[in-house]
Design an enzyme around this catalytic site. Structure first.
Site, PDB file in Angstrom:
ATOM      1  N   ASP A  90       0.850  -1.194   0.000  1.00  0.00           N
ATOM      2  CA  ASP A  90       0.000   0.000   0.000  1.00  0.00           C
ATOM      3  C   ASP A  90       0.884   1.242   0.000  1.00  0.00           C
ATOM      4  O   ASP A  90       1.309   1.719   1.050  1.00  0.00           O
ATOM      5  CB  ASP A  90      -0.928   0.001   1.216  1.00  0.00           C
ATOM      6  CG  ASP A  90      -1.954   1.133   1.147  1.00  0.00           C
ATOM      7  OD1 ASP A  90      -1.770   2.069   0.342  1.00  0.00           O
ATOM      8  OD2 ASP A  90      -2.934   1.087   1.912  1.00  0.00           O
ATOM      9  N   HIS A 128       0.107   8.110   3.668  1.00  0.00           N
ATOM     10  CA  HIS A 128       0.829   7.551   4.808  1.00  0.00           C
ATOM     11  C   HIS A 128       2.321   7.896   4.805  1.00  0.00           C
ATOM     12  O   HIS A 128       3.060   7.412   5.664  1.00  0.00           O
ATOM     13  CB  HIS A 128       0.642   6.033   4.815  1.00  0.00           C
ATOM     14  CG  HIS A 128      -0.795   5.633   4.694  1.00  0.00           C
ATOM     15  ND1 HIS A 128      -1.716   5.901   5.677  1.00  0.00           N
ATOM     16  CD2 HIS A 128      -1.481   5.021   3.682  1.00  0.00           C
ATOM     17  CE1 HIS A 128      -2.913   5.454   5.287  1.00  0.00           C
ATOM     18  NE2 HIS A 128      -2.789   4.927   4.082  1.00  0.00           N
ATOM     19  N   ILE A 183      -0.714   9.615   8.233  1.00  0.00           N
ATOM     20  CA  ILE A 183      -1.344   8.746   9.221  1.00  0.00           C
ATOM     21  C   ILE A 183      -0.955   7.289   8.951  1.00  0.00           C
ATOM     22  O   ILE A 183      -0.459   6.945   7.882  1.00  0.00           O
ATOM     23  CB  ILE A 183      -2.874   8.890   9.215  1.00  0.00           C
ATOM     24  CG1 ILE A 183      -3.458   8.491   7.840  1.00  0.00           C
ATOM     25  CG2 ILE A 183      -3.276  10.312   9.587  1.00  0.00           C
ATOM     26  CD1 ILE A 183      -4.970   8.474   7.791  1.00  0.00           C
TER      27      ILE A 183
END
Length: 283
Positions: free
Chosen positions: A187, A192, A207
């Site tokens: 991912d 992120h 995050i």
């Protein structure tokens, strides 16, 4: 910006996916396995330790059932406005260390939540050689700004935490670089890692992946309910309620509610609930 509602119910063409021991070990490390004590959880982090057989963490099922290129783009919207909203899966057989599956998926609903839209999907992964079912994965994403189209709000959930203290509480400390390690499992969403992209989504800094928090939670459930035996883990569902920042502590509270069934909730160290309405099946 709009969603393509004609996609609801349309099944994708099959997509093949493979994984091997390196993939499952890297995934386990991305979920903090061995961080507290490198000599613990060796069954998930090493393939050549004497007397220890490599096994796969059950939540790897979610990644194993994610295909690429199997369906049409579901709409035209800013990807920074999309967050993972819910995730569940069922295991029909234990996950192999080396796997090859055929995946089909379908959008099962586009629900109007007012300020945004909830888009739900279901994917089925079968053994590519035998055709036997391995994983059923169900997920939902929330897309800010795509609601208000006058559609169904979607099904409700009557989940409620039982009275009394939980039967188990498991605590894990995430690392400040947890998202950078977890993203190597596939991912690469810049939400992120990229501060500017995260700011577009309304976050003060990048995050943690929702599925990383979900995987930490799965480790806790496996430890508390199955004595770290993945063959006893059957299913898991949770709804993402708040973001987690890398470095946060995660506290998983678990209530046994019947034979082979438990409810759970994951919070950060300050008590903020980050995964709610959790259910797990085991034997």
């Amino acid at each position: 910006m709009t969603l393509d509602h004609s996609l609801v119910g349309e099944t994708s063409e099959p997509v093949e996916k493979t994984w091997d021991s390196k993939d499952v070990m890297l995934y386990a490390l991305g979920l903090g396995a061995g961080a507290e004590d490198p000599l613990q959880e060796l069954e998930f982090t090493t393939e050549n330790t004497a007397g220890v057989e490599l096994k796969v963490l059950p939540t790897y099922a979610v990644l194993a059932a994610q295909g690429r290129g199997g369906g049409r783009k579901m709409g035209d919207f800013d990807p920074a406005k999309l967050v993972h909203a819910e995730q569940g899966f069922e295991l029909h057989a234990p996950l192999p260390v080396d796997g090859r599956v055929s995946i089909t998926s379908a959008i099962t609903g586009m629900y109007d939540k007012g300020k945004g839209a909830l888009v739900t999907t279901e994917a089925t992964a079968v053994d590519a050689e035998t055709g036997k079912p391995l994983i059923t994965s169900r997920s939902g994403v929330f897309i800010v700004g795509e609601g208000g189209f006058g559609g169904d709000r979607g099904p409700s959930d009557d989940w409620a935490a039982p009275d009394g203290e939980p039967d188990h509480v498991v605590r894990y400390q995430t690392r400040p670089d947890q998202a950078l390690l977890y993203r190597l499992s596939g991912d690469r969403n810049p939400l992120h890692a990229d501060p500017a992209f995260a700011a577009r989504g309304g976050f003060p800094r990048p995050i943690l992946h929702g599925l990383c928090t979900y995987g930490f939670t799965g480790r806790a459930l496996l430890r508390a309910l199955c004595d770290n035996d993945p063959d006893r883990f059957d299913s898991m569902y949770g709804r993402f309620s708040r973001p987690v920042l890398p470095g946060d502590e995660l506290v998983v509270s678990i209530w046994r509610v019947g034979a082979g069934t438990a409810l759970f909730r994951t919070a950060t160290g300050d008590g903020t609930v980050v995964i709610d309405k959790g259910r797990v099946g085991f034997h």
